[in-house]
Design an enzyme around this catalytic site. Sequence first.
Site, short mmCIF file in Angstrom:
data_model
loop_
_atom_site.label_atom_id
_atom_site.label_comp_id
_atom_site.label_asym_id
_atom_site.label_seq_id
_atom_site.Cartn_x
_atom_site.Cartn_y
_atom_site.Cartn_z
N ASP A 320 17.49 46.76 2.07
CA ASP A 320 18.01 47.21 3.35
C ASP A 320 18.83 46.18 3.60
OD1 ASP A 320 15.44 47.99 4.00
OD2 ASP A 320 16.29 49.16 6.24
N GLU A 503 6.21 40.10 5.08
CA GLU A 503 6.72 41.25 4.42
C GLU A 503 6.94 40.84 3.50
OE1 GLU A 503 10.12 44.06 6.34
OE2 GLU A 503 9.63 42.49 6.88
#
Length: 545
Positions: A320, A503
């Site tokens: 996403d 991340e």
Amino acid sequence: MPDRTALPRAMLAAWVLLLLAACSQGPAPTPPASWGWQDASGERAIAPDEAYPELFQAVQENRLFSDQKHFVDALPLREPARIRADYLRERERPGFDLRAFVGRNFEESGSVETAPPEAGADLASHISDLWPALTRHYEQVPAHSSLLPLPKPYVVPGGRFREVYYWDSYFTMLGLAESGQHQRVRDMLDNFAYLIDTYGHIPNGNRSYYLSRSQPPFFAYMVDLQARREGDAAYRRYLPQLQKEYAYWMEGSAGLRPNEARLHVVKLADGSLLNRYWDNRDTPRQESFLEDRATAARAPQRPAGEVYRDLRAGAESGWDFSSRWLDDGRELASIRTTAIVPVDLNALLYHLERIIAKACASSALKACEQGYGARAEKRRQAIEDHLWHPAGYYADYDWQRRRPIERINAASLFPLFTGLASAERAGRTADSVAAQLLRPGGLATTTRASGQQWDEPNGWAPLQWVAVQGLRAYGRDALAEDIGRRFLAQVQQVYDREGKLVEKYDISGNQGGGGGGEYPLQDGFGWSNGVTLQLLRLYGPGAGR
């Protein structure tokens, strides 16, 4: 090509109540029992936008917090119905202060902070030191929290991600296992089994607002990881949950006609059953409310609910967002996730079918073994028939337009990772990946720079691991090592300069963390930690000795 996903009458009735309440000056009735997601005991977990919809909308529209996730993670200090009633009354008074009202009625959540590395600590030592800082245990949570309780401790990703996430956790668990944290691996596996037993599936994360969707189904791989320590007993123990998860992904398959879809299931023209990503709701995501409304507004030719559903399905994919889901490859408003049969999802479900068959065999359940084995073979054949691009790689499939997607991406390696690819097609896919997705810092996610975070120039730890393991399984060790070493060097450079793991990474040669998407770069970081430890085992200093 109909998409047979009409809302049930109970949900429509609930929406009517919500609209009536929004127009009233006083408190609306408590939402009906059918609203919210019931757990196995019949209790409801109600998301913030359902518990106090008018207040939720006001807070998000007025941008009281820079991150839309902040408010939905905040803890209500009183009964939501009382907070809602007070808000509906007080908002009409002159000088009403929304921020002060929120401050009186909610306790805000902080980010997950990690300490900088100790002087001289190498990368592996620092990761081992991070596990305690990322570990949480909420067997019981305060009343009305959006956080869902879990019986055992778990590891969160870090930063704004204060809860456990489904597919992240598999890669985190790989690192925990490498660190010798075998009890924590078992704890997390038991937590996911608990979620399946409680809600019928593993939600995106352990928040009430995530219950309407799942994430890429890695539970069977988690069971595999546990089986490395205790053998087939792990398969037998978790067989009921493996079957329940499979039932969740296949719900709606009965009665489908060719070229129809229902929930997660798509029936292709030849009768093959494959799967797509989906979300049971067609409203803006609570944690990205304004962003989703703005996206839908840029597509006035489409029903807003259709855009919201595709955004939510994109969130279920874990990617996403990405040009992978975008019709024009650039504009998020062109998203059509539910029209796509993804190669990674179906490869993972093939593995799930194989593992259930294995668990049934270990339990001496012959008919069960044969049934799931046959389903796996049918899925494998359907993937070979429809999710292969003649240019030489596994590809997503547009079930509405009946053709493969014309773009290679890192998900093309999932059939190698799960072992369903033929040797010939595995080799061609490896060659295509080497030619199109190899970058200075590892494996590219896609070949497009759209501004979305699951696109150029970002590289993501889980996709590096899928690539490395998939290529090694088919004898492409040199390419696997090249990808692994490139990504390790990227992680090491950021760690040496900034003292942290992040991340995602910019793998274009800029030697930094990644960018793009809906929120700033997060550090911590669960799956980067786990994959890095595994890559260090394979390719780090002293590997193979």
